[in-house]
Design an enzyme around this catalytic site. Structure first.
Site, PDB file in Angstrom:
ATOM      1  N   ARG A 131      29.279 -15.410 -16.304  1.00  0.00           N
ATOM      2  CA  ARG A 131      28.170 -14.583 -16.792  1.00  0.00           C
ATOM      3  C   ARG A 131      28.603 -13.555 -17.828  1.00  0.00           C
ATOM      4  NH1 ARG A 131      24.579 -13.644 -11.270  1.00  0.00           N
ATOM      5  NH2 ARG A 131      24.265 -15.861 -10.823  1.00  0.00           N
ATOM      6  N   LYS A 153      27.151 -13.138 -33.118  1.00  0.00           N
ATOM      7  CA  LYS A 153      26.490 -14.439 -32.978  1.00  0.00           C
ATOM      8  C   LYS A 153      27.504 -15.475 -32.520  1.00  0.00           C
ATOM      9  CE  LYS A 153      22.862 -14.292 -36.512  1.00  0.00           C
ATOM     10  NZ  LYS A 153      22.391 -14.992 -37.721  1.00  0.00           N
ATOM     11  N   GLU A 195      30.514 -15.982 -49.179  1.00  0.00           N
ATOM     12  CA  GLU A 195      29.872 -14.969 -48.337  1.00  0.00           C
ATOM     13  C   GLU A 195      30.107 -13.568 -48.896  1.00  0.00           C
ATOM     14  OE1 GLU A 195      27.886 -15.304 -45.834  1.00  0.00           O
ATOM     15  OE2 GLU A 195      28.053 -17.452 -45.433  1.00  0.00           O
ATOM     16  N   LYS A 255      27.788  -5.902 -43.788  1.00  0.00           N
ATOM     17  CA  LYS A 255      27.239  -6.667 -42.671  1.00  0.00           C
ATOM     18  C   LYS A 255      27.222  -5.835 -41.395  1.00  0.00           C
ATOM     19  CE  LYS A 255      27.200 -11.056 -40.275  1.00  0.00           C
ATOM     20  NZ  LYS A 255      27.682 -12.449 -40.178  1.00  0.00           N
ATOM     21  N   GLU A 265      18.536  -9.650 -35.064  1.00  0.00           N
ATOM     22  CA  GLU A 265      17.979 -10.388 -36.199  1.00  0.00           C
ATOM     23  C   GLU A 265      16.452 -10.469 -36.139  1.00  0.00           C
ATOM     24  OE1 GLU A 265      19.054 -14.391 -38.793  1.00  0.00           O
ATOM     25  OE2 GLU A 265      19.985 -14.080 -36.847  1.00  0.00           O
ATOM     26  N   ARG A 269      18.478  -7.924 -40.530  1.00  0.00           N
ATOM     27  CA  ARG A 269      19.646  -8.811 -40.461  1.00  0.00           C
ATOM     28  C   ARG A 269      19.372 -10.173 -41.105  1.00  0.00           C
ATOM     29  NH1 ARG A 269      23.649  -9.840 -35.230  1.00  0.00           N
ATOM     30  NH2 ARG A 269      25.084 -11.235 -36.329  1.00  0.00           N
ATOM     31  N   ASN A 273      21.271 -13.817 -44.430  1.00  0.00           N
ATOM     32  CA  ASN A 273      21.029 -15.261 -44.498  1.00  0.00           C
ATOM     33  C   ASN A 273      20.622 -15.716 -45.896  1.00  0.00           C
ATOM     34  OD1 ASN A 273      21.541 -15.752 -41.742  1.00  0.00           O
ATOM     35  ND2 ASN A 273      19.500 -14.990 -41.213  1.00  0.00           N
ATOM     36  N   HIS A 276      21.216 -19.249 -47.004  1.00  0.00           N
ATOM     37  CA  HIS A 276      21.461 -20.072 -45.821  1.00  0.00           C
ATOM     38  C   HIS A 276      20.301 -20.987 -45.459  1.00  0.00           C
ATOM     39  CE1 HIS A 276      24.846 -17.416 -45.475  1.00  0.00           C
ATOM     40  NE2 HIS A 276      25.274 -17.993 -44.371  1.00  0.00           N
ATOM     41  N   HIS A 280      22.069 -24.243 -45.322  1.00  0.00           N
ATOM     42  CA  HIS A 280      22.317 -24.895 -44.029  1.00  0.00           C
ATOM     43  C   HIS A 280      21.755 -26.314 -44.014  1.00  0.00           C
ATOM     44  CE1 HIS A 280      23.335 -21.431 -41.011  1.00  0.00           C
ATOM     45  NE2 HIS A 280      24.385 -21.897 -41.639  1.00  0.00           N
ATOM     46  N   HIS A 292      31.017 -24.923 -45.555  1.00  0.00           N
ATOM     47  CA  HIS A 292      29.869 -24.034 -45.346  1.00  0.00           C
ATOM     48  C   HIS A 292      29.621 -23.145 -46.559  1.00  0.00           C
ATOM     49  CE1 HIS A 292      27.227 -21.101 -43.386  1.00  0.00           C
ATOM     50  NE2 HIS A 292      28.023 -20.156 -43.857  1.00  0.00           N
TER      51      HIS A 292
END
Length: 1617
Positions: A131, A153, A195, A255, A265, A269, A273, A276, A280, A292
Site C-alpha cells: 500500500r 507520476k 523536454e 516543472k 493535473e 500542470r 503536456n 504530448h 504521444h 519519446h
C-alpha cells in the site's frame, strides 16, 4: 567524503530535488541518514547495471561501515531488461515478486536507477507495494531528469496505450547527477532536450533564447568527459558543466513550480503536456524506433501549427521553435527521413492518430486537449485548451481542399511574408559583413532556416532574436568562415537558392586542422537541379570543387582556400542565382572580380539588379560596363575587393512572388485585395505582375510605391492575355497559367495573336528556366491543368493555355504538387472557383509561405479542409519519393516484347503509351535504320539520350514509355535511367530468353543490324539493364513449351488472357495503382496460403486449379527448389536466380494469386545455408524486382540488410518471421515478446512459429495472440505451433495459415493441414456454422447453380448447402427465408431480379447502375442480426469471359455490340463500359425498349441505338454480346422468326462473340463467329460459371475450385441435352 556542491530545487514545499555532478556517495549517505530502513532495494536495467551498479554497491558498503545504529541494513538489487516492453503488467509483477521473495516490508526504501521506463515502473511498484513504500528517483537520462522523474507520476503501459494504469506517488528524493549524461548516447541527449525546449517554450522566453543560441556549448558539455570527479564541487566545474547544470535546473524548476501548484493535473500542470497530445499518438505508432522526445518534438510543431491555424500564434514563433528543435538534432515533421523511411510511418494516418488520442488520459469527450502557445514563453490559457478534431485533422492531413466560393473577408487587406530572395541575400550579406545588423520581416520558412543553419555550421556569424522573434540580430563574421567537423555534411533539402549561394560562400572557407572539405548536399530533387555552370566558373577561377554523385548536381565537395578572383566567365542562361552567388562573395576574393556573363540572354535580370542594389546598401558598389559606342549596358560587372559594412537595420520587403496568389484570388473571384509593402518601388520583378498580367486580363489595378490593389472583373470575365513575356517575373508564370485556364474573353486588341490561334489563347514565353526549378514547372502545369480538362501546348521557352469557362472545368481533381510551393499555391487559386480541388503535399508551401493555408482561411476568408490521401495507409512507394502516377519506363533487348508489353500495360493502367523509337522518327523525320546508316551509331546514341531526357521530363507522369534496346549503351542515358528509377517511377527490364530474341531478330528488318553477334550484344547489355532497372518483367515462353501436350491442355497458361492478366497484375502492383494483395488478410474471413514444396513447379502447373482451391496466396519455398543439375540433392542449397525466375514465370502464367516468396534458413527449418545471408538477400531482391506480393524474411538476418530491404519494398509486403525449432520458446515468455516487437517493427505481417510439446501450448499461444492483437497498432499475425500437438493452432489461426494439399509431394512443416481439413475442423469447433444458400426464381428446375455451388462447398470442406426455392412472386416466403438465422446468400434469376430489391437494405454501386440484382449477400453483425445487400455478378461473368476470349492481336477494343434490351443487356453494357469501350451499339427489334435501356445509363457510356446489324455509325464492333434467347436469332435472311445475324457483323478483323443463351450449345451467332478468321466464341455456360465463381467468393470469402466445378457443371449440362 570530499566536498559536494548541491543545487536544491523545491517541489510541493520540500527541497527534495538535489542536483550536481558525481553524486553517488552523496546519494547513499543522504538516503541512509534521512530514510532509515532495514532494506534498500535498487532497481535498474541491465545496461545501467553494467555502468553504475558496482559503484552503488561499493559506496553503500562504505556508507554502512560508518553506520552506528543497530542491525545494519541490507542492500539488494535487481536488473530488468531495458526498453519499453518491460513497463507492463508482467514487468510490474516481476518486481513485486522479487520484493516478496526477499521478504521486503513496509519500511523498505526503493531506489529507481535508470531512465523513464525504470522511473515509471518502479515508482508504480512503490506506490502499490504494501500500500505504498518510500522511494527515490535517480534518473540517468536527460529526459528522465527533466520530465518523468519530477512530479510523482508513475505508470505502466497496456496494449491500448502508454501510461494508462498508474498512480501519483511522490518520491522522497530526486537525485539529478548530471555526470550520468557523459555516458548517454548523443541521440538520447537530444531526446531529453526536447523536454527542455518544451519547458522554455511554455514558460520562459529568456531561457528559450539561450537554448536557441547555446546549442553548441550545451552539446560540448556532454562530449567533454570529466576527469577525477571534476564538477563534484563548484570550484572544479568547467563552464560547460555549469551551463549544462543551469539548463537542467532551470527546466526542472519550471516543472517543479507547476507541480507544486497543480500536483494532480487539474489545470496548470496540463501545460507541461505541450506537444504530448499529438506526440504521444505518434509515439504509440512508432515506438520504440522513434524516441519519446523525438515524437514530442514533432508533436510540439504540429500543436504550434494548430495554434497558428486558430489565429493565436504567429509564424515567427513556429519558425523559432522549429529552428531550436532542429539545432538539437530533433525531427520536426513526419516527413523527416528518420520517420518517413520507417515502414510503420505508413500507419500514421489522421484517423489512427485521432483514435489513439481518444484514449489518452489527458483527453475527455470528443474534443482533444491541446496546449496552445500564444508566443514563445507563454500559453494561450493556463491550461490545455479543448480543440475540435477537425482542426487537428487539418493540421495532420497531408493534403488540403479549398471550399470554393467568394472570399468572406472581401475586400482583403494583407501583407505577405518576407521575400525569400531578399531574406536569403540579406542573411549572406549580414553574415559576411562587419558589425551587427538587425533584419526585420525576415521570412520564417524552410529555405531561410536552411540558409541560417548552414551559416551557423560554417561559423560565419552569430544569430539571435529580438522583439519576440520578429527581428533577427546578425553579428557578422567579416567573411571569416570555418570548415564543418569532419564527416559533417551541410544538408540543404530542396533549397535551390541556398544551394547556389552557398556553393560560392564555401569557397571562402579557410583551411582547418580536422577537416579538408565542405560537403553540401540536398534531397533527391535537389540532387537533380543543375549547379554545373556555377561550378564550372568557380573551377576555372581556381576553386577545387568535386561532384560527389551526378555530374552537374549536388552533392558537392568544396575545398577551402578562398576565392581567387580576377576575370570570371559564367554561363547565366539557366539561372540568375549563379550570378548572384558570385556577386555576393566577390568582395572577399583575393583579387577584384570582373564577372562576365556568357551563353546568350541572361535569365531574370531583375534578380541580378536586386543583388547589386542590396550589396550597395551593405557598402559595396558594383559597376556594370557599358558599350562605349552605344551606351548599352553590357553583361560585365566589376566588384571591388573590400568588405561589407552592415547597416544597423535592414527591412526586408514582402515577397512579390507570393503576393501574386492573393491578388490572383481577387482576379478570379471578382473581389478586391490590397497587398501592403509591395508596390512599384519594389526590388522584385514579380511586383510587376499586377500591372503587366492582371490589368490586361481585365482587372482594375491601383499601384503606389508601397501598395498594390487589385479588383477582379465579374467571375468568368477574365481576358486571355495573347502573348506575354514573363522573363522578368518567371516564378509568377504559374499564377498566370491558372488564371489563363479560365480566361475566356478576347485579349486586348494590341495583344491579339495574329497567327490564327484561338481567341482564348494565352501564350507565355521567356520561362525556359522554370524546367529546372523545384520541378519541371512547365510540364507540371501542363499535366495538372489537363486534369481539369484544360488544353495546353508546350513551347521551347514556355507554354500556351487555351481558356475554358469555369463551369466546364472538371471538378474533384487531385493535384500533384511535386513538392513545389509555387505549384501548390497556384492551383489553390484555381481551387477557389473549381469545386473539390485537392492539393496534395500541402506542406511544400513551407518553403516560402508556411501559414498559407491558415491565411487563406483567416485573412482571405476561404474555408480550407484537410484531406488524407489513401496512399499513406495503403502502401509505401519504392523509393519513398515515388508516387503511383510516376511514368513506367520499359527497357530491354530488341525483340524482348517491350512495345507489346508496354501497350498492354498502358491499357491496364489507363495511361498513354509512348514508343521512344516512334518519337525519334517523328522528330528526325527519318527511320532509325536510315539515321544510323547516314550518321553512325554514336550520333544516334547522342540523339537518343536527348530524347530520353526530354521524355523523362515531359512524360514524367501517367505514361508508359518504351525505349530502344540500345539506350543503355550510352553512359548519359544510364545515369538518367538510374536517377529516374531512384526518384520518380519504375524502370522495368523485359527479360526474355536469348534464343527467342535471336529468332525474332532474324525475321525483323526495320531496325539497323548490330554488326556483331546478337549473343555478344545480349551479354554486354544484360548487366546494364540490371543496373538501370528497378524491376524485371519475365517474358519467358520456354518453360511453358517444355510441358507435355496433356498438361498444356489443362493449362490456360500461354493464352492471350493469361498474358494480358499477368501484365495487368505486374504493372498494377509495382505502380501501387492496383496492388495484388490478398483481400482477406486482416479481414474477418480467415486467410490461407498453400506452401509449394516441389523442387520444380512446372510438372504441377496442370493441377494448379485443384491445388489452389480456397487459398488466398501461394508460398514459393525458394529454398526447396532444385535446378535440373541439382535434382535429388538434399541439404543446404541455393538455387540459381535464373531458375527461380523461370519458376516464377511459370506460376504467373497459371494463376493471379499473390506469391509469398520464402527463403527459409536451415536453423529455421529450411534448406538455405545459414551463413549465406548475402545470397538470401539477392533472392529477396529478385522477389522485389519481379513484383512478388509478399516476401517472408527471417528477423534473425542482420538488421541493416533488413531495414534496407524494407525501405525499398514498394507495394510488396514484408512477412517478418521467426521460427523456433528448439521447443524452448514459450508463448508467455519474454523472448516471444521481443521477437514480436522486432517483427512488428520490420514487417507488414508478423509470423511467429513455435513447437507444441503439449496441447496446452496452443492455449498459451492464443492468450499471447489476444494480448498483442488488442493494440490499435497491431499487425496481422500468423501464430502457430508445429507438430501433431500443434495442429489445432493452425485451425484457430486466422491470418495466412500455411496449408498443404494431398497432391503435394511433402508438407512444408510438421503438423500442416489442408484447407479442407481446417474447414471441417472449424465447423466441428463451432467456428464455421453451416449456412443455406438458394436460387430464387422460376423456372429453375434445370439450373446448374446447385451443382456449381454444392461442388465448391464439397471440395473445400465447407458445411453449406445450396438448394432451389421456386416461386412465381417475391412473397412472404422469400422474406422469411432471407431473415432466417442460417441464411447464407441467394442467387436471383427471372422474374425476381427487380422485385427482390425492396427487401434489401442496400445495393452495391454496380447493381445500382445496372438496375437489377442477381446476388443477395447477408452481412452478419456481432448481435446475430444481418443486413442484406444486393449485387449483380452477371457483368463480372461477361467481362471476365470476354477478357479470356479476346484474341491478343485484337489489342484494346474500342467498340462493342449488344443484341437485346432485357436485364442481361444492362449487365452487358456495364461490362463493356468497364472494359474501356468508347462506342457501345445496342440493337433491339423494339426500338423503344432499346432506347429505354440507353436512357437508364449516363451519357458518358456513349451508347448508340443501332438501326441494323449491317452497318454501324462508327468503328466496327470487336466484341459482340447476344442477350436474347438462342431461338430468337437466325442466319436466314428475310425471315420474321428472329433476328438475322449477317456476315457484316464481323467486319472487325479480330474479336470475340458471346451468346448468353445456355441452349443450344451452338447458337446461330456462335456458329457464324466460329467460321470467321480471328474471332473467338464464348458460350453462355461459360458466363454462368464465371458469375457463379464470383458469387461463391462474395458469400464465402474464398475462391471457388474452378476446374472441378466446371467439369461437374458441363457433365450435368450434357446429361440433360
Amino acid at each position: 567524503m570530499e566536498a559536494i556542491d548541491i543545487t536544491k530545487v523545491s517541489i510541493i514545499g520540500k527541497e527534495s530535488i538535489h542536483c550536481g555532478f558525481h553524486l553517488v556517495p552523496y546519494i547513499l549517505k543522504c538516503v541512509l541518514d534521512t530514510l532509515p530502513s532495514s532494506t534498500y532495494v535498487l532497481f535498474t536495467d541491465t545496461n545501467i547495471a553494467e555502468l553504475y551498479l558496482k559503484e552503488f554497491e561499493t559506496e553503500f558498503q562504505e556508507a554502512c561501515s560508518q553506520y552506528t545504529g543497530g542491525k545494519k541494513p541490507r542492500f539488494i538489487s535487481y536488473a530488468i531488461a531495458p526498453g519499453e516492453t518491460s513497463k507492463s503488467r508482467e514487468g510490474k509483477a516481476q518486481l513485486e515478486d522479487f520484493l516478496l521473495t526477499h521478504a521486503c516490508t513496509r519500511d523498505t526504501v526503493i531506489l529507481a536507477l535508470g531512465g523513464g521506463v525504470i522511473g515509471d515502473l518502479v515508482g508504480f511498484v512503490a506506490a502499490t507495494f504494501m500500500r505504498g513504500v518510500r522511494f527515490c528517483q535517480i534518473p540517468t537520462t536527460l529526459l528522465a531528469m527533466v520530465d518523468s522523474s519530477v512530479g510523482g507520476k508513475t505508470a505502466i503501459d497496456t496494449p491500448h496505450g502508454k501510461n494508462l494504469i498508474g498512480a501519483f506517488w511522490q518520491p522522497e528524493y530526486i537525485f539529478i547527477d548530471a555526470s550520468f549524461l557523459e555516458t548517454l548516447p548523443s541521440r538520447e541527449f537530444s531526446n531529453g532536450m526536447a523536454e527542455v525546449v518544451k519547458t522554455a517554450a511554455i514558460w520562459n522566453e529568456t531561457e528559450f533564447a539561450s537554448l536557441e543560441s547555446g546549442h553548441a556549448e550545451i552539446f560540448a558539455a556532454i562530449q567533454t568527459p570529466s576527469v577525477g570527479h571534476a564538477g563534484r564541487s563548484a570550484s572544479t566545474r568547467s563552464k560547460y558543466q555549469q551551463l549544462l547544470l543551469s539548463v537542467i535546473v532551470g527546466s526542472i524548476s519550471v516543472k517543479a513550480h507547476i507541480v507544486t501548484i497543480d500536483e494532480r493535473e487539474t489545470g496548470l500542470r496540463n501545460l507541461v503536456n505541450f506537444g504530448h497530445t499529438i506526440g504521444h499518438a505518434i509515439e504509440a505508432v512508432l515506438t520504440p524506433t522513434i524516441l519519446h522526445g523525438e515524437c514530442v518534438s514533432v508533436g510540439m510543431i504540429l500543436e504550434a501549427e494548430v495554434a497558428r491555424q486558430l489565429g493565436v500564434l504567429s509564424q515567427v514563433a513556429v519558425g523559432r521553435l522549429t529552428r531550436c528543435l532542429k539545432a538539437y538534432n530533433l525531427p520536426v515533421s513526419l516527413s523527416d527521413p528518420r520517420i518517413a523511411n520507417l515502414p510503420a510511418s505508413r500507419l500514421l494516418t489522421v484517423q489512427r492518430l485521432l483514435d489513439i488520442m481518444k484514449i489518452d488520459k489527458k483527453n475527455s469527450g470528443p474534443k482533444k486537449k491541446v496546449v496552445l502557445l500564444s508566443r514563445i514563453g507563454s500559453t494561450f490559457e493556463q491550461k490545455a485548451t479543448e480543440v475540435q478534431d477537425s482542426v487537428i485533422a487539418k493540421t495532420l492531413s497531408e493534403a488540403a481542399k479549398i471550399v470554393s466560393g467568394t472570399p468572406s473577408r472581401h475586400p482583403v487587406t494583407m501583407s505577405t511574408p518576407g521575400s525569400k530572395s531578399i531574406s536569403n541575400r540579406a542573411m549572406v550579406l549580414a553574415a559576411l559583413g562587419k558589425g551587427t545588423c538587425r533584419l526585420k520581416n525576415l521570412l520564417h520558412s524552410d529555405d531561410t532556416q536552411v540558409m541560417m543553419s548552414a551559416l551557423i555550421e560554417l561559423k560565419g556569424a552569430r544569430f539571435s532574436w529580438e522583439d519576440g522573434g520578429d527581428t533577427l540580430v546578425v553579428e557578422g563574421g567579416g567573411g571569416d568562415l570555418s570548415l564543418p567537423p569532419k564527416g559533417k555534411e551541410i544538408y540543404l533539402g530542396n533549397a535551390g537558392t541556398a544551394a547556389r549561394f552557398l556553393t560560392t560562400v564555401c569557397t571562402l572557407v579557410q583551411p582547418g586542422e580536422h577537416a579538408s572539405e565542405t560537403i553540401i548536399t540536398g534531397n533527391a530533387r535537389m540532387k537533380q537541379r543543375p549547379v554545373g555552370p556555377l561550378v564550372d566558373a568557380l573551377r576555372s577561377n581556381g576553386s577545387e570543387i568535386k561532384f560527389r554523385e551526378t555530374e552537374g548536381c549536388l552533392p558537392l565537395s568544396i575545398a577551402p582556400g578562398g576565392l581567387k578572383g580576377g576575370r570570371i566567365q559564367l554561363a547565366a542562361s539557366v539561372s540568375s542565382q549563379y550570378v548572384s552567388s558570385i556577386l555576393l562573395c566577390a568582395p572577399y576574393a583575393a583579387q577584384p572580380v570582373v564577372l562576365e556573363l556568357t551563353g546568350g540572354q541572361v535569365i531574370s535580370q531583375p534578380y541580378i539588379d536586386m543583388t547589386i542594389a542590396m550589396m550597395r546598401t551593405f557598402g559595396v558598389a558594383v559597376e556594370r560596363d557599358t558599350d562605349p559606342e552605344t551606351g548599352a549596358l553590357l553583361d560585365v560587372y566589376r566588384i571591388p575587393r573590400t568588405a561589407y559594412v552592415n547597416p544597423s537595420e535592414y527591412s526586408i520587403e514582402s515577397d512579390a512572388s507570393s503576393a501574386t496568389y492573393p491578388l490572383a484570388i481577387a482576379a478570379i473571384t471578382g473581389t478586391t485585395c490590397t497587398i501592403t509593402n509591395i508596390g512599384s518601388a519594389s526590388l522584385q520583378g514579380d511586383a510587376r505582375f499586377a500591372k503587366d498580367v492582371l490589368e490586361p486580363m481585365g482587372c482594375n489595378v491601383v499601384q503606389t510605391e508601397t501598395e498594390t490593389t487589385v479588383t477582379g472583373p465579374p467571375v468568368g470575365h477574365l481576358r486571355a492575355l495573347g502573348y506575354v513575356d514573363m522573363e522578368p517575373m518567371t516564378d509568377a508564370f504559374l499564377t498566370a497559367s491558372v488564371l489563363a485556364a479560365v480566361a475566356t474573353k478576347e485579349p486586348l486588341s494590341d495583344r491579339v495573336l495574329r497567327d490564327g490561334s484561338v481567341k482564348t489563347t494565352t501564350r507565355i514565353g521567356g520561362i525556359a528556366n522554370q524546367r529546372v526549378k523545384e520541378c519541371n514547372r512547365i510540364r507540371a502545369m501542363i499535366d495538372q491543368l489537363a486534369k481539369f480538362g484544360v488544353e495546353t501546348k508546350e513551347l521551347d521557352d514556355g507554354l500556351e493555355i487555351y481558356g475554358k469557362p469555369v463551369e466546364e472545368l472538371r471538378q474533384g481533381c487531385s493535384i500533384h504538387c511535386y513538392d513545389d510551393h509555387r505549384v501548390a499555391m497556384a492551383f489553390s487559386v484555381l481551387g477557389c472557383v473549381v469545386k473539390d480541388t485537392v492539393l496534395e503535399e500541402k506542406r511544400c508551401v513551407e518553403k516560402t509561405w508556411p501559414d498559407w493555408w491558415d491565411d487563406l482561411e483567416n485573412k482571405i476568408g476561404l474555408k480550407v479542409e484537410g484531406v488524407e490521401l489513401a496512399s499513406r495507409a495503403e502502401s509505401s512507394s519504392s523509393p519513398a519519393s515515388q508516387d503511383n502516377t510516376g511514368s513506367v519506363v520499359i527497357i530491354g533487348m530488341r525483340g524482348s516484347g517491350k512495345s507489346f508489353i508496354g501497350q498492354m500495360a498502358a491499357r491496364s493502367l489507363g495511361r498513354e503509351f509512348v514508343d521512344a523509337d516512334v518519337v525519334f522518327e517523328e522528330r528526325k523525320k527519318t527511320g532509325v535504320r536510315a539515321f544510323v546508316q547516314e550518321h553512325g551509331w554514336q550520333a544516334f546514341r547522342d540523339a537518343e539520350a536527348e530524347i530520353l531526357k526530354d521524355l523523362l521530363g515531359s512524360c514524367s507522369t501517367k505514361h508508359v514509355i518504351s525505349l530502344g534496346g540500345g539506350v543503355v549503351e550510352s553512359p548519359a542515358s544510364r545515369e538518367l535511367l538510374k536517377k529516374y528509377g531512384q526518384t520518380h517511377g519504375p524502370v522495368v527490364h523485359i527479360v526474355r530468353e536469348i534464343d527467342e530474341i535471336v529468332k525474332y531478330l532474324g525475321e525483323e528488318t526495320a531496325r539497323p543490324a548490330y554488326g556483331e553477334p546478337v549473343e555478344d550484344v545480349f551479354r554486354r547489355r544484360e548487366p546494364w539493364f540490371m543496373e538501370c532497372s528497378t524491376h524485371g518483367f519475365v517474358n519467358y515462353t520456354g518453360v511453358l513449351q517444355q510441358l507435355s501436350s496433356n498438361d498444356t491442355a489443362k493449362l490456360r497458361g500461354g493464352s492471350a488472357h493469361d498474358t494480358r492478366r499477368e501484365i495487368a497484375r505486374f504493372f498494377g502492383h509495382i505502380t501501387a495503382q492496383k496492388p495484388n494483395l490478398a483481400p482477406n488478410l486482416g479481414s474477418d474471413v480467415p486467410s490461407y496460403f498453400l506452401s509449394l514444396t516441389y523442387p520444380d513447379i512446372t510438372p504441377a502447373l496442370g493441377h494448379f486449379s485443384e491445388l489452389t482451391a480456397g487459398v488466398d496466396a501461394l508460398e514459393l519455398r525458394v529454398d526447396l527448389l532444385r535446378a535440373p543439375n541439382a535434382a535429388g540433392l538434399t541439404g543446404p542449397y541455393i538455387p540459381p536466380t535464373s531458375y527461380v525466375m523461370e519458376q516464377l514465370a511459370a506460376i504467373r502464367r497459371s494463376t493471379t494469386l499473390p506469391i509469398v516468396f520464402t527463403v527459409r534458413s536451415a536453423t529455421q527449418g529450411g534448406s538455405h545455408p545459414d551463413n549465406a545471408e548475402m545470397e538470401a538477400f539477392a533472392l529477396f531482391e529478385l522477389a522485389l524486382r519481379t513484383g512478388c506480393e509478399y516476401v517472408d524474411v527471417e528477423i534473425s538476418w542482420s538488421e541493416k540488410r533488413l531495414r534496407d530491404l524494407v525501405g525499398r519494398k514498394g507495394s510488396t509486403q514484408i512477412i517478418a518471421s521467426w521460427h523456433d525449432w528448439s521447443g524452448n520458446m514459450k508463448w508467455d515468455g519474454a523472448e516471444v515478446k521481443e521477437k514480436y516487437r522486432l517483427a512488428a517493427l520490420l514487417g507488414d505481417v508478423v509470423k511467429i512459429v513455435g513447437e507444441a510439446t503439449s496441447f496446452n501450448d496452443n492455449f498459451t499461444l492464443r492468450t499471447f495472440v489476444d494480448s498483442v492483437s488488442r493494440s490499435p497498432q497491431a499487425k496481422p499475425l500468423i501464430a502457430i505451433n508445429m507438430g501433431y500437438e500443434g495442429q489445432i493452432s493452425r485451425v484457430l489461426n486466422t491470418t495466412f495459415s500455411p496449408v498443404t494439399h494431398p497432391l503435394l509431394n511433402a508438407k512444408a512443416a510438421p503438423g500442416q493441414l489442408s484447407f479442407k481439413q481446417i474447414q471441417i475442423t472449424r465447423h466441428l469447433l463451432g467456428q464455421l456454422p453451416a449456412k443455406r444458400f438458394f436460387l430464387l426464381g422460376t423456372p429453375i428446375s434445370s439450373s446448374p447453380s446447385p451443382t456449381l455451388h454444392n461442388t465448391g462447398f464439397e471440395v473445400l470442406g465447407l458445411p453449406h448447402k445450396y438448394g432451389l426455392f421456386e416461386t412465381k412472386e417475391v412473397d412472404d416466403s422469400i422474406k422469411n427465408l432471407l431473415g432466417s438465422p442460417d441464411f447464407g446468400g441467394a442467387s436471383v434469376t427471372i422474374p425476381h431480379k427487380l422485385a427482390i430489391i425492396p427487401l434489401l437494405d442496400d445495393l452495391t454501386p454496380h447493381a445500382k447502375i445496372i438496375g437489377a440484382v442477381n446476388t443477395v449477400i447477408p452481412l452478419h453483425q456481432e448481435n446475430g442480426e444481418h443486413s442484406l445487400f444486393g449485387d449483380n455478378t452477371d457483368w463480372v461473368g461477361i467481362r471476365n469471359t470476354i477478357l479470356a476470349g479476346l484474341p491478343i492481336e485484337a489489342g484494346s477494343p474500342t467498340a462493342g455490340l449488344i443484341i437485346g434490351a432485357g436485364g442481361t443487356a444492362r449487365a452487358a453494357i456495364y461490362a463493356l463500359h468497364s472494359l474501356g469501350l468508347q462506342h457501345i451499339y445496342l440493337y433491339n427489334r423494339t426500338k423503344t425498349s432499346g432506347q429505354g435501356v440507353i436512357d437508364a445509363f449516363p451519357t458518358s457510356y456513349n451508347i448508340t441505338l443501332a438501326d441494323s446489324l449491317y452497318v454501324f455509325n462508327g468503328p466496327s464492333p470487336s466484341i459482340i454480346v447476344s442477350t436474347v434467347p438462342g431461338s430468337a436469332t437466325t442466319l436466314a435472311e428475310g425471315t420474321a422468326d428472329g433476328i438475322c445475324i449477317p456476315h457484316e457483323i464481323f467486319s472487325a478483323s479480330q474479336g470475340v462473340a458471346l451468346d448468353m443463351a445456355y441452349r443450344p450449345l451452338e447458337t446461330p451467332l456462335l456458329s457464324l463467329a466460329s467460321s470467321q478468321p480471328g474471332w473467338n466464341i464464348i458460350r453462355g455456360v461459360d458466363v454462368l460459371l464465371e458469375q457463379g465463381y464470383e458469387q461463391f467468393r462474395l458469400w464465402t470469402g474464398h475462391h471457388c475450385p474452378r476446374s472441378v466445378v466446371a467439369d461437374r457443371v458441363w457433365e450435368m449440362y450434357h446429361s440433360i441435352s
